[in-house]
Motif scaffolding. Structure first.
Motif, PDB file in Angstrom:
ATOM      1  N   ALA A 138       5.255  -4.025  -3.466  1.00 53.06           N
ATOM      2  CA  ALA A 138       5.605  -5.528  -4.014  1.00 53.06           C
ATOM      3  C   ALA A 138       4.908  -6.175  -4.560  1.00 53.06           C
ATOM      4  CB  ALA A 138       6.007  -6.281  -2.718  1.00 53.06           C
ATOM      5  N   LYS A 139       3.480  -6.007  -4.319  1.00 52.32           N
ATOM      6  CA  LYS A 139       2.301  -6.615  -5.107  1.00 52.32           C
ATOM      7  C   LYS A 139       2.258  -5.883  -6.552  1.00 52.32           C
ATOM      8  CE  LYS A 139      -0.560  -8.079  -1.197  1.00 52.32           C
ATOM      9  NZ  LYS A 139      -1.674  -7.869  -0.430  1.00 52.32           N
ATOM     10  N   GLY A 140       2.502  -4.821  -6.851  1.00 54.13           N
ATOM     11  CA  GLY A 140       2.589  -4.205  -7.874  1.00 54.13           C
ATOM     12  C   GLY A 140       3.762  -4.504  -8.865  1.00 54.13           C
ATOM     13  N   LEU A 141       4.829  -4.857  -8.073  1.00 58.14           N
ATOM     14  CA  LEU A 141       5.950  -5.658  -8.895  1.00 58.14           C
ATOM     15  C   LEU A 141       5.519  -7.008  -9.217  1.00 58.14           C
ATOM     16  CD1 LEU A 141       8.760  -4.644  -6.507  1.00 58.14           C
ATOM     17  CD2 LEU A 141       8.568  -3.842  -8.985  1.00 58.14           C
ATOM     18  N   PHE A 142       5.083  -7.885  -8.693  1.00 56.69           N
ATOM     19  CA  PHE A 142       4.688  -9.261  -9.098  1.00 56.69           C
ATOM     20  C   PHE A 142       3.465  -8.919 -10.044  1.00 56.69           C
ATOM     21  CE2 PHE A 142       5.975 -10.714  -4.726  1.00 56.69           C
ATOM     22  CZ  PHE A 142       6.845 -11.741  -5.310  1.00 56.69           C
ATOM     23  N   PHE A 168      10.513  -0.993 -12.267  1.00 58.21           N
ATOM     24  CA  PHE A 168      10.510  -0.136 -11.044  1.00 58.21           C
ATOM     25  C   PHE A 168       9.210   1.089 -11.449  1.00 58.21           C
ATOM     26  CE2 PHE A 168      11.300   4.023  -9.756  1.00 58.21           C
ATOM     27  CZ  PHE A 168      11.655   3.837  -8.370  1.00 58.21           C
ATOM     28  N   SER A 169       9.383   1.657 -12.693  1.00 59.70           N
ATOM     29  CA  SER A 169       8.146   2.526 -12.664  1.00 59.70           C
ATOM     30  C   SER A 169       6.906   2.093 -12.877  1.00 59.70           C
ATOM     31  CB  SER A 169       8.549   3.420 -14.120  1.00 59.70           C
ATOM     32  OG  SER A 169       8.544   2.436 -15.371  1.00 59.70           O
ATOM     33  N   THR A 170       6.650   0.726 -13.352  1.00 58.36           N
ATOM     34  CA  THR A 170       5.125   0.271 -13.503  1.00 58.36           C
ATOM     35  C   THR A 170       4.615   0.041 -12.163  1.00 58.36           C
ATOM     36  OG1 THR A 170       5.987  -1.887 -13.598  1.00 58.36           O
ATOM     37  CG2 THR A 170       5.649  -0.738 -15.638  1.00 58.36           C
ATOM     38  N   TRP A 183      -2.346   3.846 -16.302  1.00 55.37           N
ATOM     39  CA  TRP A 183      -2.357   2.501 -16.896  1.00 55.37           C
ATOM     40  C   TRP A 183      -1.868   2.250 -18.212  1.00 55.37           C
ATOM     41  CZ3 TRP A 183      -3.215  -1.707 -14.583  1.00 55.37           C
ATOM     42  CH2 TRP A 183      -4.156  -1.679 -13.124  1.00 55.37           C
ATOM     43  N   SER A 184      -2.039   3.452 -19.029  1.00 47.48           N
ATOM     44  CA  SER A 184      -1.153   3.530 -20.241  1.00 47.48           C
ATOM     45  C   SER A 184       0.337   3.389 -20.242  1.00 47.48           C
ATOM     46  CB  SER A 184      -1.442   4.858 -20.920  1.00 47.48           C
ATOM     47  OG  SER A 184      -2.816   4.728 -21.502  1.00 47.48           O
ATOM     48  N   TYR A 185       0.690   4.239 -18.978  1.00 46.00           N
ATOM     49  CA  TYR A 185       2.293   4.279 -18.733  1.00 46.00           C
ATOM     50  C   TYR A 185       2.657   2.813 -18.374  1.00 46.00           C
ATOM     51  CZ  TYR A 185       6.749   6.017 -17.305  1.00 46.00           C
ATOM     52  OH  TYR A 185       8.104   6.255 -17.396  1.00 46.00           O
TER      53      TYR A 185
END
Length: 476
Positions: free
Chosen positions: A349-353, A320-322, A103-105
């Protein structure tokens, strides 16, 4: 292990990340990670704080990061089932460490995105007269457009992401090499700028020596300089999508010292040879200022475009990394399960949004902090504090790995030089940088509010994660 890797490569599973990043992609992404917004935009302020001693600062940080990356490389190759830092920290330290580092990254790269938005506005203002700067609404609209563009790129395939980053990085490399060649030509031909300044290597040390701002200036330069290195650890988020990691990861890691000397030390040495450090404005990119100071307006415009593309590259890598961090957290039950699902193109995709939504919220910062350099400094300071803790945890992981699995270290073909001893040296250096952050008023503010993140994570870990794991019947 080889069989597993081949299966991952050949089978297009809708549930797992695919190994689509080739050696060409990995090498250039690693270089792109080492050439960040902090170099192009932040080095102007760092030069104003530290003077020519910025060269020594970059060399010190570069040495420390070489050992950090060698430790990370040995860890990732010791177990090819490690997909990112999360798996590593979860396995070697515990689930709490995995939760924190993931989560910190994520938050760190969201802050990088916000800092990048401030940098983009600053660069775009280059083309406007002083009395026609963007309004807060205009700044917010540009920020939103940039985030949506990066989101669109990342929603396609990881191979396309790698391809775009390859070209972004190549542009940066060509630009810096061009600057070194042009700047060197100006020095050897004793170029006189329109204001009468002579281009000479002696400009580096003849305006107050290497430490014109004293010890305090030298120490103050570390904060922005550290921000320039954010992203060098990106390789640790790409382990699950890298072809032939045993061959390609070592190549990328071992090239780090050359990149630091060439892209940071030599380029800034040339910049300060052409333009004396005390004439480089703190709120402008010194790479653009070099050509402006020399009276080469067209080259300055081109360099400003390059710097702008560099910021977009940084934001692209961050998104990308998040998304990969969120995917890893969700797979381990440490984030909403919806974030563990991949699209038909095998991207989270959901992580990207989710990540882009928070970076978009950062566009609101342009309303409250219209001074882009102030916004950049605040976001970058908070970001550096988070990354220092992440880098420190990587070194703790290495120390734990050496104690728990000496047989894996003995078999490793990519051992970290100096081993455990150098791990402690890097940890001491990272603690030293935290102390430095307390010396400057603007970075001290960030240091004071940063414990709030620890409190938020501690509460969410106990309230959300632990009950979920107990319900699933897993052992903590």
């Amino acid at each position: 292990m080889t069989t597993i890797d081949q299966k991952e490569d050949d089978v297009s599973s809708p549930h797992e990340l695919q190994r689509k990043l080739s050696n060409r992609h990995l090498q250039l992404i690693a270089i792109g990670g080492a050439i960040g917004t902090g170099l192009f935009m932040g080095s102007g302020k760092t030069i104003s704080l530290a003077g020519p001693s910025i060269l020594i600062i970059y060399m010190i940080i570069g040495v420390m990061f070489f050992f950090l990356m060698r430790a990370l490389g040995e860890l990732l190759l010791s177990n090819l089932h490690y997909k990112s830092f999360i798996d590593m920290a979860h396995d070697l330290i515990g689930p709490g460490a995995g939760y924190y580092i993931g989560w910190s990254y994520w938050l760190g790269w969201v802050l990088v995105g916000i800092a990048d938005l401030a940098a983009i506005i600053n660069y775009l203002n280059f083309w406007l007269p002083p009395d026609m700067a963007f309004t807060p609404m205009g700044q917010a609209m540009i920020s939103a457009g940039c985030v949506l563009l990066v989101l669109g790129i990342n929603l396609l395939t990881v191979k396309l992401f790698g391809e775009i980053e390859f070209w972004f990085a190549l542009i940066k490399i060509i630009a810096i090499l061009s600057l070194i060649v042009v700047g060197g030509f100006m020095v050897f031909n004793h170029f006189h700028s329109p204001d009468g300044t002579l281009a000479s290597f002696s400009n580096v040390w003849s305006h107050g020596g290497m430490f014109p701002k004293g010890t305090s200036g030298f120490l103050a330069g570390f904060q922005i300089a550290l921000f320039a290195f954010v992203g060098v650890e990106l390789l640790g988020t790409m382990a699950a999508e890298t072809k032939d990691p045993e061959k390609n990861l070592p190549k990328a890691v071992n090239a780090i010292p050359t990149r630091i000397i060439l892209f940071y030390v030599l380029s800034l040495f040339i910049v300060m040879s052409v333009t004396p450090w005390n004439l480089i404005p703190a709120d402008k990119s010194p790479f653009v200022s070099l050509f402006m100071h020399a009276g080469i307006g067209s080259a300055a415009i081109i360099m400003n475009l390059v710097v702008l593309s560099s910021v977009m590259s940084s934001m692209n890598s961050g998104v990308f990394s998040t998304s990969r961090m969120l995917f890893g957290l969700a797979k381990d039950g440490q984030a909403p399960q919806a974030l563990a699902k991949l699209s038909s193109r095998a991207v989270p995709a959901k992580g990207l949004f989710f990540s882009c939504l928070f970076i978009l919220a950062g566009a609101a910062l342009q309303y409250f902090v219209p001074n882009t350099i102030e916004a950049f400094t605040l976001a970058s300071s908070l970001c550096v504090i988070l990354f220092i803790s992440i880098w420190g945890l990587i070194m703790v992981c290495y120390i734990r790995y050496r104690k728990r699995a000496p047989e894996l270290h003995a078999k490793s073909t990519f051992k970290m030089p100096g081993g455990v001893f150098m791990s402690y040296v890097v940890l001491i250096f990272l603690l030293f940088t935290l102390v430095i952050l307390s010396l400057e008023p603007d970075t001290l503010k960030a240091l004071i509010i940063s414990p709030l993140w620890l409190i938020i994570l501690a509460i969410t870990y106990r309230v959300l994660y632990i009950p979920r794991i107990k319900k699933m019947g897993k052992q903590l």
